[in-house]
Design an enzyme around this catalytic site. Structure first.
Site, mmCIF file in Angstrom:
data_model
loop_
_atom_site.group_PDB
_atom_site.id
_atom_site.type_symbol
_atom_site.label_atom_id
_atom_site.label_comp_id
_atom_site.label_asym_id
_atom_site.label_seq_id
_atom_site.Cartn_x
_atom_site.Cartn_y
_atom_site.Cartn_z
ATOM 1 N N GLU A 1 8.486 -3.101 18.035
ATOM 2 C CA GLU A 1 7.512 -3.355 16.969
ATOM 3 C C GLU A 1 6.173 -3.795 17.559
ATOM 4 O O GLU A 1 5.106 -3.417 17.057
ATOM 5 C CB GLU A 1 8.033 -4.413 16.001
ATOM 6 C CG GLU A 1 9.209 -3.959 15.147
ATOM 7 C CD GLU A 1 8.831 -2.957 14.072
ATOM 8 O OE1 GLU A 1 7.670 -2.511 14.012
ATOM 9 O OE2 GLU A 1 9.715 -2.603 13.277
ATOM 10 N N GLU B 1 7.136 8.071 14.202
ATOM 11 C CA GLU B 1 7.373 7.428 12.909
ATOM 12 C C GLU B 1 8.292 8.280 12.023
ATOM 13 O O GLU B 1 9.128 7.740 11.286
ATOM 14 C CB GLU B 1 6.046 7.187 12.185
ATOM 15 C CG GLU B 1 5.106 6.211 12.867
ATOM 16 C CD GLU B 1 5.517 4.752 12.700
ATOM 17 O OE1 GLU B 1 6.524 4.494 12.011
ATOM 18 O OE2 GLU B 1 4.831 3.877 13.256
ATOM 19 N N ASP C 1 1.368 -3.559 9.403
ATOM 20 C CA ASP C 1 2.792 -3.542 9.030
ATOM 21 C C ASP C 1 3.674 -3.817 10.239
ATOM 22 O O ASP C 1 4.636 -4.590 10.175
ATOM 23 C CB ASP C 1 3.170 -2.175 8.456
ATOM 24 C CG ASP C 1 3.006 -2.095 6.947
ATOM 25 O OD1 ASP C 1 2.509 -3.063 6.345
ATOM 26 O OD2 ASP C 1 3.377 -1.053 6.374
ATOM 27 N N GLU C 2 3.360 -3.140 11.349
ATOM 28 C CA GLU C 2 4.175 -3.302 12.558
ATOM 29 C C GLU C 2 4.134 -4.747 13.047
ATOM 30 O O GLU C 2 5.143 -5.287 13.511
ATOM 31 C CB GLU C 2 3.679 -2.353 13.662
ATOM 32 C CG GLU C 2 3.607 -0.881 13.284
ATOM 33 C CD GLU C 2 4.952 -0.218 13.082
ATOM 34 O OE1 GLU C 2 5.981 -0.925 13.044
ATOM 35 O OE2 GLU C 2 4.991 1.022 12.951
ATOM 36 N N HIS D 1 6.450 -6.817 10.910
ATOM 37 C CA HIS D 1 7.850 -6.561 11.268
ATOM 38 C C HIS D 1 8.202 -7.189 12.620
ATOM 39 O O HIS D 1 9.307 -7.692 12.815
ATOM 40 C CB HIS D 1 8.105 -5.051 11.303
ATOM 41 C CG HIS D 1 7.955 -4.402 9.963
ATOM 42 N ND1 HIS D 1 7.722 -3.049 9.808
ATOM 43 C CD2 HIS D 1 7.999 -4.920 8.702
ATOM 44 C CE1 HIS D 1 7.640 -2.771 8.526
ATOM 45 N NE2 HIS D 1 7.797 -3.886 7.832
ATOM 46 N N TRP E 1 0.850 -1.182 0.000
ATOM 47 C CA TRP E 1 0.000 0.000 0.000
ATOM 48 C C TRP E 1 0.891 1.239 0.000
ATOM 49 O O TRP E 1 2.044 1.189 0.446
ATOM 50 C CB TRP E 1 -0.945 0.007 1.198
ATOM 51 C CG TRP E 1 -0.266 0.058 2.549
ATOM 52 C CD1 TRP E 1 0.058 -0.999 3.337
ATOM 53 C CD2 TRP E 1 0.171 1.233 3.261
ATOM 54 N NE1 TRP E 1 0.671 -0.577 4.496
ATOM 55 C CE2 TRP E 1 0.754 0.801 4.472
ATOM 56 C CE3 TRP E 1 0.143 2.602 3.005
ATOM 57 C CZ2 TRP E 1 1.280 1.675 5.421
ATOM 58 C CZ3 TRP E 1 0.675 3.484 3.945
ATOM 59 C CH2 TRP E 1 1.235 3.024 5.128
ATOM 60 N N THR F 1 4.445 -0.624 18.945
ATOM 61 C CA THR F 1 3.818 0.221 17.935
ATOM 62 C C THR F 1 2.590 -0.462 17.322
ATOM 63 O O THR F 1 1.613 0.209 16.969
ATOM 64 C CB THR F 1 4.818 0.605 16.834
ATOM 65 O OG1 THR F 1 5.462 -0.579 16.326
ATOM 66 C CG2 THR F 1 5.882 1.552 17.361
ATOM 67 N N HIS G 1 4.665 5.073 6.850
ATOM 68 C CA HIS G 1 3.814 5.333 8.018
ATOM 69 C C HIS G 1 3.792 6.817 8.367
ATOM 70 O O HIS G 1 2.722 7.423 8.517
ATOM 71 C CB HIS G 1 4.298 4.524 9.217
ATOM 72 C CG HIS G 1 4.328 3.048 8.967
ATOM 73 N ND1 HIS G 1 4.895 2.154 9.857
ATOM 74 C CD2 HIS G 1 3.862 2.298 7.943
ATOM 75 C CE1 HIS G 1 4.777 0.932 9.382
ATOM 76 N NE2 HIS G 1 4.158 0.988 8.219
ATOM 77 N N GLU H 1 8.650 1.212 6.505
ATOM 78 C CA GLU H 1 8.276 2.075 7.637
ATOM 79 C C GLU H 1 8.100 3.526 7.204
ATOM 80 O O GLU H 1 7.301 4.267 7.790
ATOM 81 C CB GLU H 1 9.350 1.985 8.724
ATOM 82 C CG GLU H 1 9.388 0.661 9.471
ATOM 83 C CD GLU H 1 8.372 0.607 10.607
ATOM 84 O OE1 GLU H 1 8.002 1.684 11.118
ATOM 85 O OE2 GLU H 1 7.965 -0.497 10.982
#
Length: 391
Positions: free
Chosen positions: A224, A133, A256-257, A260, A90, A227, A174, A171
């Site tokens: 991670e 971020e 996403d976090e 990760h 995305w 977040t 974000h 990252e």
């Protein structure tokens, strides 16, 4: 973003010495916390908020670098798979008004109408998340301090270097997305936010990982997950306030976090398989020092206690709390099966006992702290044009 835990994790020494496995460097640095103050008679150098503690470097014995070199192929097969191809990722523009569209101004108007229904304290937390971020250059720098896994050239083809660059690239979306959303919302003072970002990147960060990838990957595993929790809770609150699109933004970042987090925890899991004694002592060392949060040197040019005030709002809203800190630790203890480790040295067993007993201890301290009557106060936040919030 994550809340800094102060008294809740101030523990006495448990005499788990790490000198044998992690000899301390003789190089130390002490840094000032004074902000630069200019006057008409004397020009002083620029000085952002800085770390104030003994800064230890290169604590991992050099021979352990070979462990990470030997894991190159493993990392390619097991860690790089947690990255997404750019064409399948995305992008911030997927969630924002389309500037090339004839309906752009109407889309912005709709975004601003939804934002009007969201309270100021939510925006303070969302801004704090975004600023954290946006300090991404600091985090890439931190990863590239780690012995044995750093990107030696800036374009190294080792699996570790490829991961660091691609993780950074993922990252980077974000902060871009949250920054653009906040700009369009009209609810926040963007210049004050931009100053805060510049101060924070200028301050840097020393999470006490000591150039040591054992400590570094334990730290990133914790962060991670923190977040993931924080963005997940801002998504939940945005939905409660009726802004489904903002909830989608925060939820997408949280996903996403989580991905990760899976990669970093898998690295530490592999270290436990190869070197359980050294890894459990590193984990205990990291927790004894407490996990410092990436944005704890946050400063806007006005409030010397900005991070503490932001964290207090996050705690009150339930975005990230002292309980979450204990939950993350308990999750990692379970994820890495700390209580099942065998064949440890005496020092390793002491570290094991310390870690297994730490989550309930943190919770007891947190309950005591919550039980104490605290007088609330009003604090102005420059990010929302100086409006005061209760903390």
């Amino acid at each position: 973003m994550a809340l800094r835990i102060n008294s809740l994790t101030s523990f006495p020494s448990h005499k788990i010495s790490s000198k044998a496995r992690y000899p301390r460097s003789s190089r130390v640095v002490m840094a000032s916390t004074l902000h630069s103050i200019s006057n008409e008679t004397e020009k002083k150098p620029y000085l952002p908020p800085q770390e104030v503690h003994v800064q230890v470097t290169h604590s991992m014995p050099p021979e352990k670098i070979e462990i990470f070199k030997s894991l190159e192929d493993w990392a390619e097969s097991n860690i790089l798979v947690h990255l997404k191809p750019v064409e399948k990722c995305w992008q911030p523009q997927d969630f924002l008004p389309e500037p090339e569209s004839d309906g752009f101004y109407e889309q912005v108007k709709e975004l601003r109408e939804r934002a009007k229904e969201i309270p100021d304290d939510y925006f303070v937390v969302l801004v704090g998340d975004m600023i954290t971020e946006e300090a991404l250059p600091t985090y890439q720098t931190m990863l590239n301090t780690l012995d044995g896994v750093r990107d030696e050239t800036g374009a190294s083809l080792t699996s570790w270097a490829i991961w660091t660059r691609a993780w950074t690239a993922e990252e980077n979306r974000h902060g871009d997305l949250l920054n653009k959303y906040l700009y369009l919302s009209g609810r926040v003072d963007m210049k004050q936010i931009e100053k805060t970002i510049q101060y924070l990147i200028g301050s840097g960060m020393d999470p006490k990982t000591e150039n040591n990838p054992y400590l570094g990957f334990i730290y990133t595993s914790f962060q991670e997950r923190a977040t993931f929790i924080s963005h997940g809770n801002t998504a939940r609150l945005a939905k409660e306030h009726g802004d489904i699109k903002l909830a989608q933004i925060c939820g997408t970042i949280a996903a996403d976090e989580k991905r990760h987090e899976t990669a970093y925890t898998k690295i530490v899991e592999k270290l436990f398989e190869i070197d359980p004694d050294g890894t459990v002592m590193a984990f205990a060392d990291m927790m004894r020092k407490k996990v410092s949060m990436p944005a704890h040197l946050m400063f806007d040019g006005k409030d010397d206690n900005l991070f503490e005030h932001f964290s207090a709002v996050a705690q009150r809203l339930g975005v990230y709390t002292a309980r979450d800190y204990a939950d993350i630790l308990e999750f990692l203890v379970g994820r890495w099966k700390i209580d099942n480790l065998t064949g440890l040295t005496g020092e390793g067993r002491r570290a094991q006992d310390f870690l297994c007993g730490l989550p309930p201890r943190i919770r007891r301290l947190e309950e005591r702290a919550q039980g104490k009557v605290k007088q609330s106060s009003l604090v102005p936040f420059s990010w929302i044009f100086g409006k005061e919030l209760k903390i």
